[in-house]
Design an enzyme around this catalytic site. Structure first.
Site, PDB file in Angstrom:
ATOM      1  N   SER A   1     -27.146  -5.545  27.817  1.00 15.96           N
ATOM      2  CA  SER A   1     -26.784  -4.689  26.170  1.00 15.96           C
ATOM      3  C   SER A   1     -25.997  -3.649  27.064  1.00 15.96           C
ATOM      4  CB  SER A   1     -28.154  -4.628  26.284  1.00 15.96           C
ATOM      5  OG  SER A   1     -28.717  -3.936  27.245  1.00 15.96           O
TER       6      SER A   1
ATOM      7  N   LYS B   1     -26.638   5.916  28.166  1.00 17.03           N
ATOM      8  CA  LYS B   1     -27.525   4.866  27.046  1.00 17.03           C
ATOM      9  C   LYS B   1     -28.036   5.260  25.993  1.00 17.03           C
ATOM     10  CE  LYS B   1     -28.922   0.156  27.819  1.00 17.03           C
ATOM     11  NZ  LYS B   1     -29.464  -1.544  28.294  1.00 17.03           N
TER      12      LYS B   1
ATOM     13  N   SER C   1     -28.125  -6.540  32.409  1.00 17.92           N
ATOM     14  CA  SER C   1     -27.887  -5.340  31.609  1.00 17.92           C
ATOM     15  C   SER C   1     -26.881  -4.348  31.388  1.00 17.92           C
ATOM     16  CB  SER C   1     -28.506  -4.614  30.491  1.00 17.92           C
ATOM     17  OG  SER C   1     -28.496  -6.041  29.509  1.00 17.92           O
TER      18      SER C   1
END
Lengths: 95, 485
Positions: free
Chosen positions: B152, B77, B176
């Protein structure tokens, strides 16, 4: 809880955020609706309950004050917007 | 083909010499090239570095120095600092930021031998539940490209679901990892707070943020968690606790496992389709010998309000470091220092980030601190106490990961409150610092549904065991969206 345009301007100033004049109204609305959601907290009596700062209820670990890092100024300043003679440059602060 | 295999299967193939890391890396890089224009799941692809890391991994394996992750293609990420590689956190603020150092998670996985393919897209500074707040464009859900992947960690979830990478990292502040895992039909785990180092993971809400693996199966997550976990002196909230082998308990039988079903997780707001799938999964657990116990987490309804004080307050403080002075975006021709701060931040941050900074600034400002932040911390303890009581009676808690399947892009982007409520089942877990997982449990109208499993602090092994046993009986985690097969 309702915030007006002046509140938004003062909060934005505290947060050092420039906000477009045309968006102020929208921020006032959305921030107010978030505060309304948050308001649900007030329905609960929390007298005497100890605030929980850490999910595991441990306190901050301390360490001996020893130098562990080496100076990497050049590496760090390579990604800086503006530097001169090893210093970070900003607009003049003191006349 | 390679991409239909789990990370664990690829690991076995590498070990047996059936494939090399270079072959795998080329295969996944080719898939990213071919498919990512439909998904936008990567912000940066590091093809050259990946191929040389893969060659290095193959050498290591030949020399007999390989572990289970050596040579496995992988994605991070874009919230994790990666030395010399652009690290944007989904923000314009960091469009030009090449980190001078590696996050501990990145370093640990690198030591374990994974080959980084690139950095995945995400909501800006991890603030969002749909990946629509990214400065680099929204990510699409591979099961329906009109739908959001969740957020997210939406890029991580979408890329794993489309098999553009065998696995990736994610971070979870209020859901997330679990919510996008649920919406994209993959397996994701948020560990106990303090289990995985936060060093080099760009901070959003420091008392809630935790990194974890996102992969195809519980077994994959166990292998990754083995490599990611552990005490880190560079993270002041990292906990000094031994890391067990998370694969050790995977095959334990579930006989007598006590599963708690909180009535608050099955009430108003839960869609019928999701409820049906979750109930079926629970039936499956019953058939494996688990005992189902009805429980209550009475303060569940307060989790979202509490979170929207604690998280913005901590974010307003954490994001004050982005001031245009030492790194990141700086405005043109600032007339004085205040102008430099204000315009750099005003231009660098998107709408949602500004909103949260302002809420946090307000909640922490003089005269409001007790009414908001202290009040929220008191309620946080009540929410946490609910779980403590529940775990006296049960081993794990189960429910939906998300109240509904993936919604359409644009559907909630103008209504922050309804977006916030999509994390209603995940947020309390962060407030209490507990480990939680989302496991694919079926489909409702062709879109994936995730089962959430929550365990007590440091009981990740039990979570993984429960998820793995379910995945031995079902094949929901093996499903791949038709157009990415």
């Amino acid at each position: 809880m309702s915030l007006g345009p002046d509140d938004v301007k003062s909060i934005a100033h505290l947060a050092r955020l420039e906000i477009d004049e045309k968006n102020i109204e929208e921020y006032a609305n959305s921030l107010s609706s978030i505060l309304d959601l948050v308001e649900e907290m007030n329905a609960v009596d929390t007298a005497g309950i100890k605030p929980m700062a850490h999910p595991m209820n441990v306190s901050q670990r301390l360490r001996a004050d020893e130098v562990l890092e080496v100076n990497q100024r050049e590496i760090f300043q390579k990604i800086a917007p503006k530097v001169k003679d090893g210093l970070y440059l900003v607009p003049q602060v003191i006349e | 083909m390679y991409h239909t295999k789990t990370l664990s299967e690829l690991s076995t193939m590498l070990e047996a010499g059936e494939v090399t890391s270079v072959q795998l890396t080329e295969h996944f890089l080719q898939r990213i090239k071919e498919y990512d224009s439909q998904l936008n799941s990567f912000i940066t692809v590091t093809a050259e570095q990946a191929l040389s890391a893969a060659a290095e991994a193959d050498k290591k394996r030949k020399a007999g120095n390989a572990g289970p992750l050596t040579g496995i293609p992988f994605a991070h990420k874009d919230i994790f600092c990666t030395k010399g590689v652009k690290t944007t956190c989904g923000s314009k603020m960091l469009h030009n930021f090449e980190s001078p150092y590696d996050a501990t998670v990145v370093e640990k996985l690198q030591q374990a031998g994974v080959v980084m393919l690139g950095k995945t897209n995400m909501d800006e500074f991890a603030m969002g539940s749909s990946n629509e707040t990214s400065f680099y464009g929204n990510v699409k859900n591979p099961w329906d490209t009109k739908a959001v992947p969740g957020g997210s960690s939406g890029g991580s979830a979408s890329s794993v679901a489309a098999r553009l990478t065998p696995a990736s990292t994610g971070t979870d502040t209020g859901g997330s990892i679990r919510q996008p895992a649920s919406l994209c039909g993959i397996t994701g785990l948020k560990p106990t707070y303090g289990r995985v180092s936060r060093y080099g993971m760009i901070a959003f809400a420091s008392s809630l943020d935790q990194a974890g693996p996102m992969a195809q199966s519980a077994e994959d997550c166990a292998l990754l968690l083995n490599a990611m976990s552990g005490f880190d002196p560079k993270d002041s909230t990292s906990l000094e606790k031994d890391v067990p082998d998370y694969t050790a308990d995977l095959n334990n039988p579930l006989d007598g496992l006590r599963i708690g079903l909180p009535k608050e997780y099955f009430g108003e707001g839960l869609s019928t389709g999701t409820n049906e799938i979750v109930q079926k999964a629970i039936e499956e657990y019953k058939s494996m010998g688990a005992e189902i116990i009805d429980i209550s987490l009475p303060n569940t309804h307060l989790a979202v309000p509490v979170y929207y004080v604690v998280a913005p307050a901590e974010c307003s403080s954490n994001l004050s470091r982005f001031d245009g002075v030492r790194f990141g975006h700086r405005c043109e021709n600032p007339k004085d220092l205040e102008d430099l701060y204000k315009r750099s931040r005003g231009e660098g941050f998107g709408e949602e980030v500004k909103r949260r900074i302002m809420i946090g600034t307000y909640a922490l400002s003089a005269g409001y601190y007790d009414a908001y932040y202290i009040k929220a911390q008191q309620l946080r303890r009540m929410i946490s106490d609910d779980f403590t009581k529940a775990f006296e009676k049960v081993d794990v808690i189960m429910g939906p990961s998300s109240p509904e399947t993936a919604f359409n892009i644009g559907e909630k982007s103008n209504d922050p409150i309804s977006m916030y409520l999509s994390d209603i089942y995940t947020i309390a877990v962060n407030l209490a610092g507990l480990p939680g997982m989302s496991v694919p449990a079926g489909f409702s109208e062709n879109m994936p549904v995730g089962l959430q499993i929550i365990a007590n602090h440091f009981d990740e092994s039990r979570l993984l065991n429960a998820a793995h046993q379910y995945q031995q009986k079902t094949d929901w985690h093996k499903q791949i969206p038709e157009q990415f097969k």
